[in-house]
Design a protein around this motif. Sequence first.
Motif, PDB file in Angstrom:
ATOM      1  N   TRP A 124      34.113 -68.667 -62.904  1.00 16.80           N
ATOM      2  CA  TRP A 124      32.778 -68.994 -62.392  1.00 16.80           C
ATOM      3  C   TRP A 124      32.875 -69.157 -60.876  1.00 16.80           C
ATOM      4  CZ3 TRP A 124      28.494 -68.422 -65.087  1.00 16.80           C
ATOM      5  CH2 TRP A 124      28.570 -68.459 -66.497  1.00 16.80           C
ATOM      6  N   ASN A 125      31.891 -68.632 -60.182  1.00 14.52           N
ATOM      7  CA  ASN A 125      31.885 -68.639 -58.715  1.00 14.52           C
ATOM      8  C   ASN A 125      30.556 -69.164 -58.211  1.00 14.52           C
ATOM      9  OD1 ASN A 125      34.464 -66.958 -58.309  1.00 14.52           O
ATOM     10  ND2 ASN A 125      33.251 -65.776 -59.774  1.00 14.52           N
ATOM     11  N   THR A 126      30.589 -69.831 -57.063  1.00 12.81           N
ATOM     12  CA  THR A 126      29.379 -70.384 -56.467  1.00 12.81           C
ATOM     13  C   THR A 126      29.053 -69.628 -55.186  1.00 12.81           C
ATOM     14  OG1 THR A 126      29.862 -72.571 -57.364  1.00 12.81           O
ATOM     15  CG2 THR A 126      28.302 -72.462 -55.530  1.00 12.81           C
ATOM     16  N   MET A 127      27.880 -69.016 -55.185  1.00 11.37           N
ATOM     17  CA  MET A 127      27.374 -68.330 -53.998  1.00 11.37           C
ATOM     18  C   MET A 127      26.220 -69.156 -53.446  1.00 11.37           C
ATOM     19  SD  MET A 127      25.565 -64.564 -53.736  1.00 11.37           S
ATOM     20  CE  MET A 127      27.072 -63.614 -53.874  1.00 11.37           C
ATOM     21  N   GLU A 128      26.285 -69.454 -52.139  1.00 19.89           N
ATOM     22  CA  GLU A 128      25.170 -70.146 -51.481  1.00 19.89           C
ATOM     23  C   GLU A 128      24.640 -69.246 -50.378  1.00 19.89           C
ATOM     24  OE1 GLU A 128      25.998 -74.183 -50.342  1.00 19.89           O
ATOM     25  OE2 GLU A 128      25.966 -74.838 -52.446  1.00 19.89           O
ATOM     26  N   ILE A 129      23.328 -69.022 -50.425  1.00 13.98           N
ATOM     27  CA  ILE A 129      22.634 -68.165 -49.468  1.00 13.98           C
ATOM     28  C   ILE A 129      21.691 -69.067 -48.675  1.00 13.98           C
ATOM     29  CG2 ILE A 129      21.119 -66.177 -49.191  1.00 13.98           C
ATOM     30  CD1 ILE A 129      21.994 -65.506 -52.207  1.00 13.98           C
ATOM     31  N   THR A 130      21.970 -69.207 -47.385  1.00 15.14           N
ATOM     32  CA  THR A 130      21.136 -70.060 -46.535  1.00 15.14           C
ATOM     33  C   THR A 130      20.192 -69.185 -45.726  1.00 15.14           C
ATOM     34  OG1 THR A 130      22.903 -71.701 -46.380  1.00 15.14           O
ATOM     35  CG2 THR A 130      21.148 -71.834 -44.729  1.00 15.14           C
ATOM     36  N   LEU A 131      18.900 -69.412 -45.920  1.00 14.93           N
ATOM     37  CA  LEU A 131      17.856 -68.711 -45.171  1.00 14.93           C
ATOM     38  C   LEU A 131      17.316 -69.690 -44.143  1.00 14.93           C
ATOM     39  CD1 LEU A 131      15.907 -67.170 -48.196  1.00 14.93           C
ATOM     40  CD2 LEU A 131      17.798 -66.162 -46.910  1.00 14.93           C
ATOM     41  N   GLU A 132      17.530 -69.387 -42.873  1.00 16.01           N
ATOM     42  CA  GLU A 132      17.050 -70.252 -41.803  1.00 16.01           C
ATOM     43  C   GLU A 132      16.318 -69.380 -40.803  1.00 16.01           C
ATOM     44  OE1 GLU A 132      18.795 -74.285 -39.754  1.00 16.01           O
ATOM     45  OE2 GLU A 132      20.176 -72.780 -40.507  1.00 16.01           O
ATOM     46  N   ASP A 133      14.982 -69.368 -40.915  1.00 19.98           N
ATOM     47  CA  ASP A 133      14.141 -68.478 -40.119  1.00 19.98           C
ATOM     48  C   ASP A 133      14.648 -67.046 -40.267  1.00 19.98           C
ATOM     49  OD1 ASP A 133      12.503 -70.640 -39.300  1.00 19.98           O
ATOM     50  OD2 ASP A 133      13.942 -71.147 -37.736  1.00 19.98           O
ATOM     51  N   GLU A 134      15.165 -66.441 -39.190  1.00 18.18           N
ATOM     52  CA  GLU A 134      15.598 -65.044 -39.250  1.00 18.18           C
ATOM     53  C   GLU A 134      17.101 -64.895 -39.485  1.00 18.18           C
ATOM     54  OE1 GLU A 134      14.036 -63.107 -35.730  1.00 18.18           O
ATOM     55  OE2 GLU A 134      12.207 -62.627 -36.840  1.00 18.18           O
ATOM     56  N   ARG A 135      17.780 -65.978 -39.822  1.00 19.64           N
ATOM     57  CA  ARG A 135      19.223 -65.949 -40.043  1.00 19.64           C
ATOM     58  C   ARG A 135      19.516 -66.085 -41.534  1.00 19.64           C
ATOM     59  NH1 ARG A 135      23.415 -70.574 -38.036  1.00 19.64           N
ATOM     60  NH2 ARG A 135      25.341 -69.442 -38.418  1.00 19.64           N
ATOM     61  N   THR A 136      20.504 -65.319 -41.990  1.00 17.08           N
ATOM     62  CA  THR A 136      20.961 -65.386 -43.378  1.00 17.08           C
ATOM     63  C   THR A 136      22.470 -65.595 -43.376  1.00 17.08           C
ATOM     64  OG1 THR A 136      19.227 -63.816 -44.039  1.00 17.08           O
ATOM     65  CG2 THR A 136      21.036 -64.173 -45.591  1.00 17.08           C
ATOM     66  N   VAL A 137      22.923 -66.687 -43.997  1.00 12.56           N
ATOM     67  CA  VAL A 137      24.346 -66.999 -44.093  1.00 12.56           C
ATOM     68  C   VAL A 137      24.702 -67.059 -45.578  1.00 12.56           C
ATOM     69  CG1 VAL A 137      26.159 -68.689 -43.597  1.00 12.56           C
ATOM     70  CG2 VAL A 137      24.334 -68.284 -41.921  1.00 12.56           C
ATOM     71  N   VAL A 138      25.795 -66.391 -45.952  1.00 10.68           N
ATOM     72  CA  VAL A 138      26.228 -66.381 -47.346  1.00 10.68           C
ATOM     73  C   VAL A 138      27.654 -66.905 -47.435  1.00 10.68           C
ATOM     74  CG1 VAL A 138      26.615 -64.976 -49.406  1.00 10.68           C
ATOM     75  CG2 VAL A 138      24.791 -64.346 -47.797  1.00 10.68           C
ATOM     76  N   THR A 139      27.870 -67.869 -48.343  1.00  9.89           N
ATOM     77  CA  THR A 139      29.222 -68.318 -48.656  1.00  9.89           C
ATOM     78  C   THR A 139      29.489 -68.060 -50.137  1.00  9.89           C
ATOM     79  OG1 THR A 139      28.623 -70.603 -49.199  1.00  9.89           O
ATOM     80  CG2 THR A 139      29.193 -70.130 -46.889  1.00  9.89           C
TER      81      THR A 139
END
Length: 196
Positions: A124-139
């Motif tokens: 099992w894996n955890t993906m977090e997608i952060t949407l901050e205005d025009e920025r996208t960060v994925v861990t």
Amino acid sequence: MTASADDGGNFKPLFNGKNLDGWKHVGPGEFVVENGALKSVGGMGLLFYPGEKFGNAVIRVVYKVSGDSNSGVFIRIPEQPTEPWMPVNKGYEVQIDDSDDDWHRTGVLYSFTKTLAQPKTGEWNTMEITLEDERTVVTVNGTKVTDFKEGSPVPEKKQKHEPDRGKRAASGYIGLQNHNDKDVVYFKEVSVKKLK
């Protein structure tokens, strides 16, 4: 601490672990619930959450792949889809596929960004997608794989199945891809935490 700030600190589950209440599916194939998790069956289709558009939020999915399977988490879909290709061309697919090249593997914005790292993945894996205005960060499992800002240079579209280029919406609907008969991916958590 205000009530709204307190509420913002918690992830709200969008999938209840029992059924598909609150979700809609478009395109071939389907998702079924098996042992408390969403399971992709056939495709290519998209299970999406029509209840709300998300921007300035963290989307968390906990998933596992069966063998060498392919799926994705779609974000920034500008309107509710009626077929599976509009989200490909108007939103972003955060890829789930550990076997493809650096532009098409787990955690990248499919064919837009090159992986910053190849995180260790387990059952099992955890993906977090952060949407901050025009920025996208994925861990993925705590390792940053993507950090993209709208307007940053991206490679040209090279293949027909790759998405059209162009700016994406600041907020949009989210969805999960069921890719084809050979690709089986399970999602036991889909939740969102608002940032603003």
